[in-house]
Design a protein around this motif. Structure first.
Motif, PDB file in Angstrom:
ATOM      1  N   ARG A  87     -19.795  59.907 -69.813  1.00  0.00           N
ATOM      2  CA  ARG A  87     -19.471  60.988 -70.739  1.00  0.00           C
ATOM      3  C   ARG A  87     -18.287  61.814 -70.259  1.00  0.00           C
ATOM      4  O   ARG A  87     -17.552  62.414 -71.055  1.00  0.00           O
ATOM      5  CB  ARG A  87     -20.710  61.866 -70.935  1.00  0.00           C
ATOM      6  N   ARG A 100     -22.543  64.883 -76.888  1.00  0.00           N
ATOM      7  CA  ARG A 100     -23.919  64.424 -76.952  1.00  0.00           C
ATOM      8  C   ARG A 100     -24.740  65.414 -77.771  1.00  0.00           C
ATOM      9  O   ARG A 100     -24.349  66.571 -77.963  1.00  0.00           O
ATOM     10  CB  ARG A 100     -24.526  64.241 -75.566  1.00  0.00           C
ATOM     11  N   ASN A 105     -26.270  60.445 -76.258  1.00  0.00           N
ATOM     12  CA  ASN A 105     -24.826  60.405 -76.026  1.00  0.00           C
ATOM     13  C   ASN A 105     -24.105  59.974 -77.293  1.00  0.00           C
ATOM     14  O   ASN A 105     -24.482  59.002 -77.942  1.00  0.00           O
ATOM     15  CB  ASN A 105     -24.512  59.447 -74.877  1.00  0.00           C
ATOM     16  N   GLN A 106     -23.043  60.717 -77.633  1.00  0.00           N
ATOM     17  CA  GLN A 106     -22.307  60.491 -78.871  1.00  0.00           C
ATOM     18  C   GLN A 106     -20.805  60.488 -78.598  1.00  0.00           C
ATOM     19  O   GLN A 106     -20.092  61.429 -78.942  1.00  0.00           O
ATOM     20  CB  GLN A 106     -22.667  61.570 -79.896  1.00  0.00           C
ATOM     21  N   SER A 137     -28.249  54.877 -77.382  1.00  0.00           N
ATOM     22  CA  SER A 137     -27.488  56.083 -77.073  1.00  0.00           C
ATOM     23  C   SER A 137     -28.231  57.021 -76.132  1.00  0.00           C
ATOM     24  O   SER A 137     -27.623  57.870 -75.498  1.00  0.00           O
ATOM     25  CB  SER A 137     -27.151  56.834 -78.370  1.00  0.00           C
ATOM     26  N   SER A 141     -25.211  56.821 -70.977  1.00  0.00           N
ATOM     27  CA  SER A 141     -24.373  57.628 -70.089  1.00  0.00           C
ATOM     28  C   SER A 141     -24.781  57.370 -68.650  1.00  0.00           C
ATOM     29  O   SER A 141     -25.256  58.243 -67.930  1.00  0.00           O
ATOM     30  CB  SER A 141     -24.502  59.115 -70.424  1.00  0.00           C
ATOM     31  N   ASN A 273     -31.368  68.429 -71.283  1.00  0.00           N
ATOM     32  CA  ASN A 273     -31.373  68.878 -72.674  1.00  0.00           C
ATOM     33  C   ASN A 273     -31.784  70.346 -72.802  1.00  0.00           C
ATOM     34  O   ASN A 273     -32.327  70.760 -73.826  1.00  0.00           O
ATOM     35  CB  ASN A 273     -32.294  67.990 -73.512  1.00  0.00           C
ATOM     36  N   THR A 704     -21.959  70.370 -76.330  1.00  0.00           N
ATOM     37  CA  THR A 704     -22.303  70.199 -77.741  1.00  0.00           C
ATOM     38  C   THR A 704     -22.794  71.511 -78.320  1.00  0.00           C
ATOM     39  O   THR A 704     -23.290  72.388 -77.598  1.00  0.00           O
ATOM     40  CB  THR A 704     -23.398  69.120 -77.906  1.00  0.00           C
TER      41      THR A 704
END
Length: 730
Positions: A87, A100, A105-106, A137, A141, A273, A704
């Motif tokens: 990332r 993310r 993960n995005q 996803s 990472s 998170n 994010t």
């Protein structure tokens, strides 16, 4: 765990006896190579520039000869820039954003990226590790134990890398075993705010067991303390612990055959998170007893968040020299299990939260033939099969009106199955001296099945099936107008099939998203010590698949976002000023806007906290995670000191404003981050000692932002880290 590994090995053994699979990157040499992604051929010019060989086109080629926008980063460069996980490639790769959503993960390249959070909603920036596609996803990472380099391809990969890669791909190459015994042991220790320590221990050893078999082993243990102050329970949040072991076995029965078997195990436990309100925007803001964080690395949550996963990966690579062609194969098996608990209102008041378990298995096979002659025509042809079985278990959508009020719980148990078949081919023909024409095509056929239960009861629309197929293609023209310079032009298409909303209850798939991309570029070494690469592109991006939180606060909606237009350019410059000083820089401009998005999920802040959820027209707005411009500057300086080598490496990254919602109300303002390392290597290069620092200026910027009915929450990147390191090579 060992049963999983043994069963996976059995699956691979059976598949190897029946069919052959193509490795992620092909070799152009006569001798076969089961993992041609291994060590790149690197030569140094008289001016000090490295002439790197990459496998971006599935064939070993000089980086400067590839008519594709690609950045290749070595392991040493990653460490000096402060990149520890995939990332964080944001800091060194032009056009890359490693965003993310909580634990998902995005990644985004040139404005093209996924916002989906489903286990079967694969990212459209694909991740490959040693030729094996990683679809999940939640676990993409990875902090890899030992790598050689990372190649990042920008733009749709509609032919040889066709798996959902409408935005591009990240290709991680780890070393293959060597018949020469060697290895290293490394330890790093760091400190962050809140008295949080980071310990990083890793080792790598390789050698020959006999003249035909070689083996390696890589191990990693990383533990960082909680640098986020827990305002409810005390102590720290944001901690993580990772244990990772990997081993490869190389078998060369003859000069015309090469076989590699790899096994990898990862165990990751964390509270990465951990969210906090963006500003003070939470629906709990006016409720008595609420504790609102004041600083960026503070949190006040109902319970300790959890983002854990366990992963087993088994790969089998083979390559056989058949004379005028090379047959290369890759088989990959991945088994994931995870657990996550996230607070949806980012406060110590229980308004909404969503705990769940995840599980997923994927199996991929690819077989490819490559020409090995030295004539004007080179070609690649292959077949690809992909299977995925994944879902969530016991999702609990928990909602409450506040303290003393009942908590309503809705349980969902969704699962998805995917089967995909593809055939592809690509050829390059030297029309006249120095003029090369490349053309490729891929056909994909895919079926997705979706089932779900609500409160353990089947739903009338909780079972569905959807099928998709698509031709994608690419053409490119390259002209070498000098020995060290060329121009190229390319046009290609990309495709990602429709997907189901695994956090919804309706069995309706989205439409596929498609992209058409035109690009022109210049790659030139005008001086022996100077390299300049320029690319200019324009995309037509249709039926974007976007996901956003719904009006209920804890669940999600999935929709097609109509159309978007993206254009821009990237300039990369590398200068080996002297044998002791190297400079590098990259300037990126990206214009990414929704051209038609009339029914976007909009979130408008309420004065009392939380957001009003209203359908809105986002046409003309900036696309999410696509800053207008970014700048990267780095240097590498060394000098012989005390019979050893002193080296100082630094990296600066600047980003323009980054938007995280369709209405452009939630954003990260422009920011700049700086990292660096100073090291000394002993005369025999056995010992290396270092002092390093990440985010030296202690910049508070977000990974994010997540707007929803219960508020807008944020996860901040880590604060300043400073540490020491020592490594021993043998």
């Amino acid at each position: 765990m060992f049963k999983k590994i043994l069963s996976a090995l059995a699956v691979l053994a059976c598949s190897a006896s029946g069919t052959a699979f193509a490795q992620d990157s092909g070799a152009d040499a006569q001798s076969p190579d089961a993992n041609p992604n291994r060590t790149p051929a690197v030569a140094e010019t008289s001016g000090g520039l490295e002439d790197i060989v990459v496998t971006a086109t599935r064939r070993e080629e000089r980086l400067q000869d590839v008519p594709v926008a690609v950045t290749a980063i070595t392991n040493a460069a990653l460490g000096g820039a402060g990149v520890g996980i995939l990332r964080e490639l944001t800091l060194v790769v032009p056009g890359f954003q490693g965003g993310r959503n909580s634990g998902v993960n995005q990644p985004t390249i040139r404005g093209v990226g996924s916002s989906g959070v489903g286990m079967a909603d694969e990212a459209n920036v694909a991740t490959y590790i040693d030729g094996v596609y990683h679809p999940f996803s939640f676990t993409s990472s990875l902090d890899l134990v030992e790598i050689e380099r990372i190649e990042v391809l920008r733009g749709p990969q509609g032919t040889v890398f066709g798996r959902n890669a409408t935005g591009g791909l990240v290709n991680v190459i780890t070393p293959d075993p060597s018949f020469t015994t060697k290895g290293r042991v490394e330890a790093r220790f760091g400190r962050m705010r809140n008295d949080a320590n980071e310990i990083d221990l890793r080792t790598y050893v390789t050698g020959g067991l006999n003249d035909k078999i070689a083996m390696d082993f890589a191990g990693l243990y990383r533990d960082n303390g909680g640098f986020i102050t827990d305002l409810v329970r005390g102590g720290g949040l944001g901690d993580s612990r990772m244990f990772n072991v990997r081993s490869k076995l190389l078998f060369e029965p003859s000069e015309t055959a090469r076989i590699i078997l790899m096994a990898n195990y990862v165990d990751h436990e964390s509270s990465v998170n951990t969210v906090r309100p963006y500003g003070s925007n939470t629906a709990a803001a006016t409720i008595p007893g609420v504790i609102l964080p004041k600083g960026p690395w503070e949190a006040s949550l109902t319970e300790v968040p959890i983002s854990n996963y366990e992963q087993v990966t088994i790969n089998l690579h083979t390559a056989f020299d058949l004379g005028s062609v090379s047959l290369q194969t890759t088989t990959g098996y991945i088994d994931n299990n995870g657990k996550q608990f996230t607070d949806s209102d980012a406060s110590n008041i229980l308004l909404g939260q969503i705990p769940f378990d995840t599980s997923g298995k994927s199996f991929s096979q690819e077989v490819r033939l490559l020409s090995t002659g030295r004539g004007r025509f080179k070609w690649i042809a292959g077949l690809y099969f992909f299977k995925l079985d994944a879902g969530f278990e016991n999702i609990q959508l928990q909602n409450s009106a506040g303290p003393g009020q009942p908590v309503t719980v809705t349980r969902l148990d969704p699962s998805s199955k995917v089967k995909s078949y593809a055939a592809f081919g690509e050829g390059t023909y030297e029309v006249i001296d120095s003029l090369f024409l490349t053309a490729g095509v891929r056909y994909t056929e895919e079926t997705r099945r979706f089932t779900t239960l609500r409160n353990l009861v089947p739903l009338p629309f909780g079972r569905a099936k959807a099928s998709f197929n698509k031709w994608t293609y690419r053409v490119a023209l390259r002209y070498n107008f000098a020995d060290s310079a060329n121009v190229y032009a390319s046009y290609g298409t990309g495709f990602k099939s429709g997907v189901f909303n695994e956090l919804g209850v309706l069995g309706t798939a989205t439409r596929p998203e498609t992209i058409k991309a035109a690009e022109i570029g210049l790659k030139a070494d005008p001086l022996s010590w100077l390299r300049t690469n320029l690319s200019i592109y324009r995309y037509k991006y249709n039926d974007l698949q976007v996901q956003a939180r719904d009006a209920a606060g804890v669940s999600y909606i999935l929709q097609n976002a109509a159309n978007a237009e993206i254009y821009g350019g990237e300039l990369e410059v590398t200068a080996a000023v002297t044998k002791d000083l190297n400079l590098r820089g990259a300037l990126v401009y990206t214009h990414a806007e929704y051209t038609s998005f009339p029914a976007a999920q909009g979130f408008v802040p309420r004065p009392t906290g939380g957001n009003q959820v209203v359908p809105s027209d986002a046409s003309g707005n900036h696309m999410i995670r696509a800053p207008r411009h970014t700048i990267n500057l780095g240097f590498d300086w060394g000098r012989d000191v005390g019979n050893g080598r002193l080296q100082i490496v630094g990296n600066l990254f600047h980003s323009a404003r980054v938007y995280y919602d369709f209405l452009n109300l939630a954003s990260q303002k422009p920011y700049t981050t700086l990292s660096g390392e100073m090291s000394w290597t002993s005369p025999n290069e056995a010992w290396r000692f270092s002092i390093w620092a990440k985010n030296i200026t202690n910049e508070a910027y977000v990974q994010t932002l997540r707007p929803g009915a219960l508020g807008t929450d944020a996860i901040f990147e880590r604060p300043r880290q400073v540490g020491l390191g020592a490594a021993y090579r043998f």
